[in-house]
Write a protein that holds these residues in place. Sequence first.
Motif, PDB file in Angstrom:
ATOM      1  N   HIS A  25       0.847  -1.185   0.000  1.00 15.08           N
ATOM      2  CA  HIS A  25       0.000   0.000   0.000  1.00 15.08           C
ATOM      3  C   HIS A  25       0.885   1.237   0.000  1.00 15.08           C
ATOM      4  O   HIS A  25       2.035   1.183   0.431  1.00 15.08           O
ATOM      5  CB  HIS A  25      -0.883   0.004   1.238  1.00 15.08           C
ATOM      6  CG  HIS A  25      -1.918  -1.069   1.250  1.00 15.08           C
ATOM      7  ND1 HIS A  25      -1.678  -2.366   0.907  1.00 15.08           N
ATOM      8  CD2 HIS A  25      -3.228  -1.019   1.555  1.00 15.08           C
ATOM      9  CE1 HIS A  25      -2.791  -3.077   1.011  1.00 15.08           C
ATOM     10  NE2 HIS A  25      -3.739  -2.282   1.404  1.00 15.08           N
ATOM     11  N   ALA A  26       0.334   2.349  -0.452  1.00 16.88           N
ATOM     12  CA  ALA A  26       1.072   3.610  -0.430  1.00 16.88           C
ATOM     13  C   ALA A  26       0.999   4.183   0.986  1.00 16.88           C
ATOM     14  O   ALA A  26      -0.076   4.517   1.472  1.00 16.88           O
ATOM     15  CB  ALA A  26       0.475   4.587  -1.435  1.00 16.88           C
ATOM     16  N   LEU A  54       1.138   6.975  -7.234  1.00 17.24           N
ATOM     17  CA  LEU A  54      -0.281   7.261  -6.997  1.00 17.24           C
ATOM     18  C   LEU A  54      -1.060   7.421  -8.293  1.00 17.24           C
ATOM     19  O   LEU A  54      -0.521   7.845  -9.310  1.00 17.24           O
ATOM     20  CB  LEU A  54      -0.416   8.554  -6.188  1.00 17.24           C
ATOM     21  CG  LEU A  54       0.342   8.641  -4.880  1.00 17.24           C
ATOM     22  CD1 LEU A  54       0.152  10.018  -4.259  1.00 17.24           C
ATOM     23  CD2 LEU A  54      -0.108   7.551  -3.925  1.00 17.24           C
ATOM     24  N   ASP A  55      -2.345   7.127  -8.219  1.00 12.20           N
ATOM     25  CA  ASP A  55      -3.288   7.426  -9.288  1.00 12.20           C
ATOM     26  C   ASP A  55      -3.944   8.751  -8.908  1.00 12.20           C
ATOM     27  O   ASP A  55      -4.745   8.806  -7.977  1.00 12.20           O
ATOM     28  CB  ASP A  55      -4.322   6.308  -9.407  1.00 12.20           C
ATOM     29  CG  ASP A  55      -5.297   6.523 -10.549  1.00 12.20           C
ATOM     30  OD1 ASP A  55      -5.513   7.682 -10.980  1.00 12.20           O
ATOM     31  OD2 ASP A  55      -5.866   5.525 -11.013  1.00 12.20           O
ATOM     32  N   ILE A  56      -3.614   9.824  -9.612  1.00 10.11           N
ATOM     33  CA  ILE A  56      -4.076  11.165  -9.247  1.00 10.11           C
ATOM     34  C   ILE A  56      -5.593  11.298  -9.319  1.00 10.11           C
ATOM     35  O   ILE A  56      -6.191  12.079  -8.576  1.00 10.11           O
ATOM     36  CB  ILE A  56      -3.380  12.255 -10.104  1.00 10.11           C
ATOM     37  CG1 ILE A  56      -3.688  13.666  -9.561  1.00 10.11           C
ATOM     38  CG2 ILE A  56      -3.788  12.144 -11.552  1.00 10.11           C
ATOM     39  CD1 ILE A  56      -3.189  13.925  -8.174  1.00 10.11           C
ATOM     40  N   LYS A  84       4.911   9.893  -6.883  1.00 10.61           N
ATOM     41  CA  LYS A  84       4.784   9.557  -5.460  1.00 10.61           C
ATOM     42  C   LYS A  84       4.495  10.779  -4.588  1.00 10.61           C
ATOM     43  O   LYS A  84       4.178  10.625  -3.414  1.00 10.61           O
ATOM     44  CB  LYS A  84       6.067   8.883  -4.960  1.00 10.61           C
ATOM     45  CG  LYS A  84       6.325   7.532  -5.583  1.00 10.61           C
ATOM     46  CD  LYS A  84       7.585   6.918  -5.020  1.00 10.61           C
ATOM     47  CE  LYS A  84       7.872   5.567  -5.651  1.00 10.61           C
ATOM     48  NZ  LYS A  84       9.098   4.972  -5.094  1.00 10.61           N
ATOM     49  N   THR A  85       4.632  11.993  -5.145  1.00 10.99           N
ATOM     50  CA  THR A  85       4.424  13.201  -4.345  1.00 10.99           C
ATOM     51  C   THR A  85       3.157  13.916  -4.787  1.00 10.99           C
ATOM     52  O   THR A  85       3.054  14.389  -5.916  1.00 10.99           O
ATOM     53  CB  THR A  85       5.624  14.154  -4.442  1.00 10.99           C
ATOM     54  OG1 THR A  85       6.795  13.458  -3.972  1.00 10.99           O
ATOM     55  CG2 THR A  85       5.416  15.395  -3.593  1.00 10.99           C
ATOM     56  N   LEU A  86       2.188  13.972  -3.880  1.00 12.11           N
ATOM     57  CA  LEU A  86       0.915  14.642  -4.105  1.00 12.11           C
ATOM     58  C   LEU A  86       1.068  16.092  -3.651  1.00 12.11           C
ATOM     59  O   LEU A  86       1.458  16.355  -2.517  1.00 12.11           O
ATOM     60  CB  LEU A  86      -0.178  13.938  -3.306  1.00 12.11           C
ATOM     61  CG  LEU A  86      -1.598  14.438  -3.452  1.00 12.11           C
ATOM     62  CD1 LEU A  86      -2.099  14.216  -4.890  1.00 12.11           C
ATOM     63  CD2 LEU A  86      -2.508  13.708  -2.468  1.00 12.11           C
ATOM     64  N   VAL A 105      -5.463   8.198  -0.832  1.00 10.01           N
ATOM     65  CA  VAL A 105      -4.750   7.928  -2.082  1.00 10.01           C
ATOM     66  C   VAL A 105      -5.090   6.531  -2.595  1.00 10.01           C
ATOM     67  O   VAL A 105      -5.455   5.640  -1.836  1.00 10.01           O
ATOM     68  CB  VAL A 105      -3.214   8.067  -1.931  1.00 10.01           C
ATOM     69  CG1 VAL A 105      -2.833   9.495  -1.579  1.00 10.01           C
ATOM     70  CG2 VAL A 105      -2.651   7.099  -0.926  1.00 10.01           C
ATOM     71  N   LEU A 106      -4.940   6.394  -3.897  1.00  5.07           N
ATOM     72  CA  LEU A 106      -5.027   5.097  -4.548  1.00  5.07           C
ATOM     73  C   LEU A 106      -3.680   4.875  -5.194  1.00  5.07           C
ATOM     74  O   LEU A 106      -3.250   5.659  -6.044  1.00  5.07           O
ATOM     75  CB  LEU A 106      -6.135   5.084  -5.605  1.00  5.07           C
ATOM     76  CG  LEU A 106      -6.277   3.781  -6.394  1.00  5.07           C
ATOM     77  CD1 LEU A 106      -6.780   2.655  -5.489  1.00  5.07           C
ATOM     78  CD2 LEU A 106      -7.209   3.968  -7.572  1.00  5.07           C
ATOM     79  N   SER A 107      -2.981   3.826  -4.762  1.00  8.81           N
ATOM     80  CA  SER A 107      -1.671   3.538  -5.356  1.00  8.81           C
ATOM     81  C   SER A 107      -1.885   2.950  -6.743  1.00  8.81           C
ATOM     82  O   SER A 107      -2.964   2.438  -7.061  1.00  8.81           O
ATOM     83  CB  SER A 107      -0.862   2.588  -4.474  1.00  8.81           C
ATOM     84  OG  SER A 107      -1.533   1.378  -4.296  1.00  8.81           O
ATOM     85  N   ILE A 108      -0.859   3.018  -7.570  1.00  6.17           N
ATOM     86  CA  ILE A 108      -1.004   2.546  -8.945  1.00  6.17           C
ATOM     87  C   ILE A 108      -1.248   1.045  -9.020  1.00  6.17           C
ATOM     88  O   ILE A 108      -1.689   0.550 -10.043  1.00  6.17           O
ATOM     89  CB  ILE A 108       0.203   2.957  -9.828  1.00  6.17           C
ATOM     90  CG1 ILE A 108       1.515   2.498  -9.215  1.00  6.17           C
ATOM     91  CG2 ILE A 108       0.188   4.434 -10.086  1.00  6.17           C
ATOM     92  CD1 ILE A 108       2.733   2.790 -10.065  1.00  6.17           C
TER      93      ILE A 108
END
Length: 123
Positions: A25-26, A54-56, A84-86, A105-108
Amino acid sequence: MSKLSHVFVIAAILSAGMAGEAFAHAHLKSATPAENAVVTPSFAELDLTFSEGLDIKFSGATITQEDKSAVATDKARLAAGDNKTLMIPVPAPLQAGAYTVDWHVLSIDGHKTKGSYMFTVKP
């Protein structure tokens, strides 16, 4: 135990370890402002760095004041060349007080995570 059995046991252990990494997980690694930080009102952006890409489309954060009112922010985006940086732009200076950041967040790889932390703006 035979040599062949040893090989199978080692292969199984390595496979399990690699699968765990593939489905990680992220997790929030760092934030600016940081958790429990005391900052000046003039910072322009909230930066959240995660352990995974991350999936933006399904990631974001909100900032709320002590009275639970939301802080106006601009649209979240990922740092250039870094998924990786929002980055959450904060267009107006914040008033003195305590703030809470709630992120999701939703990780890729398709795993959702969320969390929150606090920081304070000094007068």
